[in-house]
Design an enzyme around this catalytic site. Structure first.
Site, PDB file in Angstrom:
ATOM      1  N   HIS A 266       0.823  -1.223   0.000  1.00 57.37           N
ATOM      2  CA  HIS A 266       0.000   0.000   0.000  1.00 57.37           C
ATOM      3  C   HIS A 266       0.854   1.269   0.000  1.00 57.37           C
ATOM      4  O   HIS A 266       0.675   2.125  -0.894  1.00 57.37           O
ATOM      5  CB  HIS A 266      -0.960  -0.028   1.191  1.00 57.37           C
ATOM      6  CG  HIS A 266      -1.669   1.270   1.426  1.00 57.37           C
ATOM      7  ND1 HIS A 266      -2.529   1.830   0.509  1.00 57.37           N
ATOM      8  CD2 HIS A 266      -1.620   2.135   2.484  1.00 57.37           C
ATOM      9  CE1 HIS A 266      -2.999   2.967   0.984  1.00 57.37           C
ATOM     10  NE2 HIS A 266      -2.456   3.184   2.172  1.00 57.37           N
TER      11      HIS A 266
ATOM     12  N   HIS B 261       3.896   6.758   5.586  1.00 62.44           N
ATOM     13  CA  HIS B 261       2.750   7.504   6.128  1.00 62.44           C
ATOM     14  C   HIS B 261       1.947   6.743   7.180  1.00 62.44           C
ATOM     15  O   HIS B 261       1.225   7.358   7.961  1.00 62.44           O
ATOM     16  CB  HIS B 261       1.835   7.976   4.982  1.00 62.44           C
ATOM     17  CG  HIS B 261       0.975   6.914   4.375  1.00 62.44           C
ATOM     18  ND1 HIS B 261       1.383   6.130   3.321  1.00 62.44           N
ATOM     19  CD2 HIS B 261      -0.281   6.512   4.666  1.00 62.44           C
ATOM     20  CE1 HIS B 261       0.418   5.292   2.977  1.00 62.44           C
ATOM     21  NE2 HIS B 261      -0.612   5.502   3.783  1.00 62.44           N
TER      22      HIS B 261
ATOM     23  N   GLU C 267       1.321   5.546  12.930  1.00 62.92           N
ATOM     24  CA  GLU C 267      -0.018   5.144  13.373  1.00 62.92           C
ATOM     25  C   GLU C 267      -0.128   3.643  13.617  1.00 62.92           C
ATOM     26  O   GLU C 267      -0.722   3.211  14.607  1.00 62.92           O
ATOM     27  CB  GLU C 267      -1.066   5.555  12.324  1.00 62.92           C
ATOM     28  CG  GLU C 267      -2.488   5.181  12.722  1.00 62.92           C
ATOM     29  CD  GLU C 267      -3.497   5.489  11.632  1.00 62.92           C
ATOM     30  OE1 GLU C 267      -4.696   5.425  11.920  1.00 62.92           O
ATOM     31  OE2 GLU C 267      -3.074   5.777  10.493  1.00 62.92           O
ATOM     32  N   ASP C 268       0.469   2.827  12.736  1.00 67.95           N
ATOM     33  CA  ASP C 268       0.178   1.389  12.746  1.00 67.95           C
ATOM     34  C   ASP C 268       1.341   0.495  13.172  1.00 67.95           C
ATOM     35  O   ASP C 268       1.208  -0.722  13.164  1.00 67.95           O
ATOM     36  CB  ASP C 268      -0.270   0.945  11.332  1.00 67.95           C
ATOM     37  CG  ASP C 268      -1.603   1.558  10.942  1.00 67.95           C
ATOM     38  OD1 ASP C 268      -2.380   1.916  11.841  1.00 67.95           O
ATOM     39  OD2 ASP C 268      -1.869   1.684   9.726  1.00 67.95           O
TER      40      ASP C 268
ATOM     41  N   ASP D  89      -3.326   8.336  -0.729  1.00 67.52           N
ATOM     42  CA  ASP D  89      -3.669   7.220   0.162  1.00 67.52           C
ATOM     43  C   ASP D  89      -5.124   6.803  -0.047  1.00 67.52           C
ATOM     44  O   ASP D  89      -5.444   5.620  -0.200  1.00 67.52           O
ATOM     45  CB  ASP D  89      -3.432   7.657   1.611  1.00 67.52           C
ATOM     46  CG  ASP D  89      -3.982   6.674   2.625  1.00 67.52           C
ATOM     47  OD1 ASP D  89      -3.556   5.507   2.626  1.00 67.52           O
ATOM     48  OD2 ASP D  89      -4.857   7.077   3.423  1.00 67.52           O
TER      49      ASP D  89
ATOM     50  N   ASP E 292     -23.242  15.830 -24.688  1.00 67.61           N
ATOM     51  CA  ASP E 292     -21.780  15.821 -24.715  1.00 67.61           C
ATOM     52  C   ASP E 292     -21.212  14.775 -23.760  1.00 67.61           C
ATOM     53  O   ASP E 292     -20.760  15.085 -22.666  1.00 67.61           O
ATOM     54  CB  ASP E 292     -21.215  17.219 -24.412  1.00 67.61           C
ATOM     55  CG  ASP E 292     -21.843  17.837 -23.178  1.00 67.61           C
ATOM     56  OD1 ASP E 292     -22.911  17.386 -22.769  1.00 67.61           O
ATOM     57  OD2 ASP E 292     -21.243  18.775 -22.620  1.00 67.61           O
TER      58      ASP E 292
END
Length: 713
Positions: free
Chosen positions: A55, A79, A83-84, A146, A266
Site C-alpha cells: 500500500h 505515512h 499510526e500502525d 492514500d 456531450d
C-alpha cells in the site's frame, strides 16, 4: 521469486520513475525509506491478503506519477508507520529528519479525523484538516493519494466499510481533490465511490457506452482524427486526446438535467494541447469553422482564469453524426496545471523544480480561510464557509432565517423555492436575492441570501420547466401541470383516439379504451386518454395493442421500405430529421459509415456541411405511385387558448386522412399555446392540403414547417 523480491522489484520501479523526471533525487534515502517501512510493517497484511508494504509503495507511485519531490515520496512510504507500527515521531525524525517526521505525523492526524461525524464534531475536524493543510500542502497530497489507492482496492473490504468509505470519499475527498485543481483524481475517486454506492447505475451507463460503440464504432478515434485533420489544414502542431466521460460524470449530468442517457449530448470530451496562447485561439477558430458551435457552451478560462489557476478554452460543438462534443484547448504549461493542480508546486523536471507561470498556490486560499475563522466559535459558520469554498460545482444559498440550501450550479430562485417546499414553489411569483428583486430565472451564486415571494392563486406554468435545473422542481411542476390539465388532456386524447380509430376503420368505445388500458398497463381508460392527450402515449401504441394485425395500407400503396429509387439492394436508409423530406420533393442521399444513407431534401441547409465531400452524395428519387401516410413532418403552430380548439385541429388533420403521431407543448399562456405536432403524411401534395386546411382555421395564428439543420446526422 518470493514475495519480498516482488515488492523490492516494485520499489525499483518507483526508483526508475523518480529518476525519469528527477535525476538528482536522493535515491539512497528513498530506498532506505522503503526498507524502513517494509521492516516496520513486517507481518501486517491488507484486507486483500497482500503484505501491507504494497500500500505505501502504491501511494508513493501515484505521487511519483505527478513528478513530486523526494520528501513527499518518502512521506508516502512511511505515512502509516507512526499510526500502525511501533515506530515513533522521534524514530522517523532520527532516521529521515524533522521535515519528514512532521509530514508523516500530519498525515497520521488527518487519518484519525472523523470527517463524517456529527455536525459540531465534523466542523471542528474540518478546521483541523485545513490547519494541517495550511502548514504544508504536501500532507493533503499524500492523504489524497492514500485514499485513491484505498478506493482502487476497496472491493477487499467488508460491504458496510465499503459504503462508509465511498460516502466519505464522495462527500469530502473527491471535492477536495477538485478544489486543489487535481480534476483527474477527483473524477477517479468519484467513479470508484459510485461503483460502491450505485453499482447498477454505473453498469447501466457502461452498457450503454458498449452499445454505442457497437452501433457507431469508436467515435472517439473518429472525432480525434477529424480534429487532427483540421489542425493540419490550419498548419498548427498540437496533441489531440479524446475519451468518453467517466460513468459518474455522465450520471451526475443525467441527475442534474433530469434526462435519460439517450438525451444526453456531450458524453465525449476532447483536449487539444498546443505551444502558445495565440495557437489556442487559432485552434478554436478552426474547430468552429468545421463544426457548428453550441450556443451558450463557450468559456474562455485563458482570459479569465479560475481561482485555482486553471486556464483553458472550453467549447462544445455539434460534431460528427450530430454528436455534441466538448473540446478543451490549452498550452502545455496550462495543461500541466490542469492535470496536477497543487502538486505542480512540488513537481520536478530534469532534476529542477518546475516554475509554471500559471500555477496558483492554493495554500494562500487555505491560509486565508483558516485565519478568517481561526478565532470563531461558531462551528456551523466555519463548516458552511468551508463547503462554500470546497464544493465549487454546487451552490449554497441561505434562507432569510440563515438556513443553508444546497443546489446544483445553474440553479434559479425557483429551484430554491421547490427545495424548501413544493407549496412555496407552486405559489412563487418572484424573489429577492440579497434584498434586491430579481426574476425567477436568474442564476444563483454561492453565499447569496434568497427570499421567495408568493401569492395565493398562483399556479405553476409550463414555461417554468425551462427555468429550473433540479429534478425535484421539474417533477413537481410536471405533476402540477398534469393535474391542472387533466380534463383538457382527456378531451384532447379522446379526439386523437377517435381520429385514430377512424383511420383503421374501427369504432371507438369505452370498452375498447378500457381493454387497451389493461393491455398497456394503464390504471384506467380515462388515464389512458389523458396520457394520449399529454403525448405520454402515442395513438399508434393504443391501436397496436387492440388490433395488432390491422394495417391501414391499401394493397396498391408503395411499401415504405422501398420508397426510394437509386439505392443498392437492401441498403439501409432513413429520412433526415433536419428537413423531413416527403415524396414529391427533390432528394439526395448522403452516406454515413455504419449508418447507411440519410435522405435529405435538395434544399436542406445541412447539406452545406458535406458540400466538400462529393463522394458521399447519392442521386436519388422517390418511387412514383401512391405512398402511405407514414412520413412524419413537424408543424410549429401557435393557436388560441380557447375551449375545443385543439380538438378541432385534430379533427381537421384527421379529415385530411393524416395521423397525428406526436404532440408537444412548447409554451402555454393564458391567451395562446405554442405546440409542435408531428403529422404522418403521404406526399408534398398531402402536406400542402393539410397546411391549407389548418391555415384556414380562425384559431390558428401561425403555422410553420419545422426544418432545423442542427438535427442533421
Amino acid at each position: 521469486m518470493d514475495d519480498g523480491a516482488i515488492w523490492l522489484e516494485d520499489a525499483e520501479r518507483l526508483i526508475a520513475r523518480v529518476r525519469s523526471y528527477n535525476p538528482r533525487a536522493d535515491i539512497d534515502r528513498i530506498r532506505r525509506a522503503y526498507a524502513y517501512g517494509a521492516a516496520m510493517h513486517e507481518g501486517q497484511f491488507r484486507h486483500s491478503g497482500e503484505p501491507y508494504i504494497t500500500h505505501p509503495l502504491a501511494v508513493a507511485m501515484i505521487l511519483a506519477e505527478q513528478q513530486l519531490d523526494d520528501a513527499t515520496l518518502i512521506t508516502a512510504l512511511l505515512h502509516d508507520t507512526i499510526e500502525d507500527t511501533k515506530s515513533t515521531f522521534g524514530d522517523v525524525a532520527d532516521q529521515f529528519g524533522f521535515e519528514i517526521a512532521e509530514l508523516v505525523d500530519g498525515v497520521t492526524k488527518l487519518t484519525k479525523l472523523q470527517l463524517t461525524s456529527t455536525e459540531t464534531k465534523q466542523a471542528e475536524n474540518f478546521r483541523k484538516l485545513f490547519m494541517a493543510m495550511s502548514r504544508d500542502m504536501r500532507v493533503i497530497l499524500v492523504k489524497l493519494a492514500d485514499r485513491l489507492h484505498n478506493m482502487r482496492t476497496i472491493k477487499a473490504m467488508r460491504p458496510d466499510k465499503q459504503a462508509q468509505k465511498a460516502r466519505e470519499t464522495m462527500d469530502i475527498y473527491a471535492p477536495l481533490a477538485g478544489r486543489m485543481g487535481m480534476q483527474w483524481m477527483r473524477e477517479e475517486l468519484e467513479d470508484h465511490a459510485f461503483s460502491v454506492l450505485n453499482p447498477e447505475g454505473r453498469r447501466s451507463i457502461i452498457h450503454r457506452f458498449a452499445t454505442l460503440r457497437r452501433e457507431a464504432g469508436d467515435v472517439v478515434d473518429k472525432i480525434t482524427r477529424d480534429i487532427r485533420i483540421e489542425l493540419d489544414k490550419a498548419g498548427i502542431k498540437g496533441e489531440v486526446y479524446g475519451r468518453a466521460k467517466r460513468p459518474f460524470s455522465i450520471w451526475r449530468k443525467m441527475e442534474e438535467k433530469n434526462v435519460g442517457f439517450s438525451r444526453l449530448s456531450d458524453i465525449y470530451g476532447f483536449r487539444v494541447v498546443v505551444a502558445s496562447e495565440a495557437e489556442c485561439y487559432s485552434v478554436m477558430g478552426a474547430i468552429h469553422q468545421r463544426w457548428r458551435a453550441v450556443p451558450g457552451r463557450f468559456k474562455d478560462y485563458i482570459s479569465q482564469p479560475k481561482s485555482n489557476g486553471y486556464r483553458s478554452i472550453h467549447t462544445t460543438v455539434s460534431g460528427r453524426d450530430a454528436k455534441r462534443v466538448e473540446v478543451q484547448i490549452r498550452t502545455r504549461a496550462m495543461h500541466e496545471v490542469a492535470e496536477t493542480g497543487v502538486a505542480a508546486h512540488w513537481s520536478y523536471r530534469d532534476g529542477e523544480r518546475v516554475e509554471n507561470p500559471f500555477a496558483v498556490d492554493p495554500a494562500t486560499w487555505v491560509r486565508a480561510l483558516t485565519e478568517q475563522f481561526d478565532a470563531a466559535d461558531d462551528h456551523a459558520e466555519f463548516l458552511e464557509a468551508v463547503k462554500l469554498e470546497m464544493y465549487s460545482d454546487q451552490v449554497f444559498c441561505f434562507t432569510p432565517k440563515g438556513e443553508v440550501v444546497k443546489l446544483p450550479k445553474g440553479a434559479t430562485p425557483l429551484d430554491f423555492a421547490y427545495a424548501i417546499h413544493t407549496r412555496i414553489g407552486e405559489r412563487a411569483v418572484g424573489a429577492k436575492v440579497d434584498t434586491v428583486r430579481v426574476p425567477l430565472w436568474q442564476k444563483l451564486r454561492n453565499g447569496q441570501s434568497v427570499e421567495i415571494l408568493t401569492a395565493e392563486g398562483q399556479t405553476p406554468q409550463a414555461s417554468w420547466l425551462d427555468l429550473v435545473t433540479t429534478g425535484r422542481a421539474k417533477s413537481a411542476i410536471r405533476k402540477s401541470l398534469r393535474e391542472a390539465d387533466r380534463d383538457r388532456f382527456v378531451r384532447l386524447g379522446t379526439e386523437l383516439m377517435r381520429v385514430a380509430f377512424d383511420h383503421v376503420e374501427k369504432r371507438m368505445t369505452d370498452k375498447a379504451i378500457g381493454i387497451a388500458a389493461r393491455a398497456l398497463g394503464v390504471p384506467s381508460g380515462e388515464e389512458l386518454l389523458a396520457r394520449v392527450g399529454s403525448a405520454e402515449l402515442e395513438t399508434r401504441q393504443v391501436i397496436a395493442a387492440l388490433f395488432p394485425g390491422v394495417t391501414p395500407r391499401p394493397a396498391d400503396e408503395i411499401d415504405a421500405r422501398s420508397a426510394v429509387v437509386g439505392l443498392e439492394p437492401n441498403q439501409p436508409f432513413g429520412r433526415a430529421r433536419c428537413c423531413q423530406p416527403l415524396p414529391g420533393e427533390r432528394i439526395v442521399g448522403i452516406s454515413y459509415r455504419g449508418e447507411g444513407v440519410q435522405i435529405h431534401a435538395i434544399d436542406c441547409e445541412a447539406l452545406a456541411q458535406v458540400e466538400d465531400q462529393p463522394e458521399r452524395w447519392i442521386d436519388l428519387a422517390w418511387q412514383s405511385g401512391n405512398h402511405p401516410a407514414v412520413h412524419a413532418v413537424t408543424f410549429d403552430m401557435t393557436i388560441s387558448n380557447d375551449a375545443g380548439v385543439l380538438g378541432r385541429i385534430c379533427t381537421l388533420i384527421g379529415s385530411q386522412k393524416a395521423n397525428i403521431s406526436d404532440l408537444k407543448f412548447l409554451e402555454r399562456r393564458q391567451d395562446f399555446y405554442q405546440v409542435l405536432i408531428d403529422v404522418d403524411l403521404r406526399s408534398i401534395e398531402h402536406f400542402h392540403a393539410v397546411r391549407m386546411a389548418l391555415e384556414a382555421e380562425a384559431n390558428v395564428a401561425m403555422i410553420e414547417r419545422v426544418r432545423d439543420p442542427a438535427l442533421s446526422p
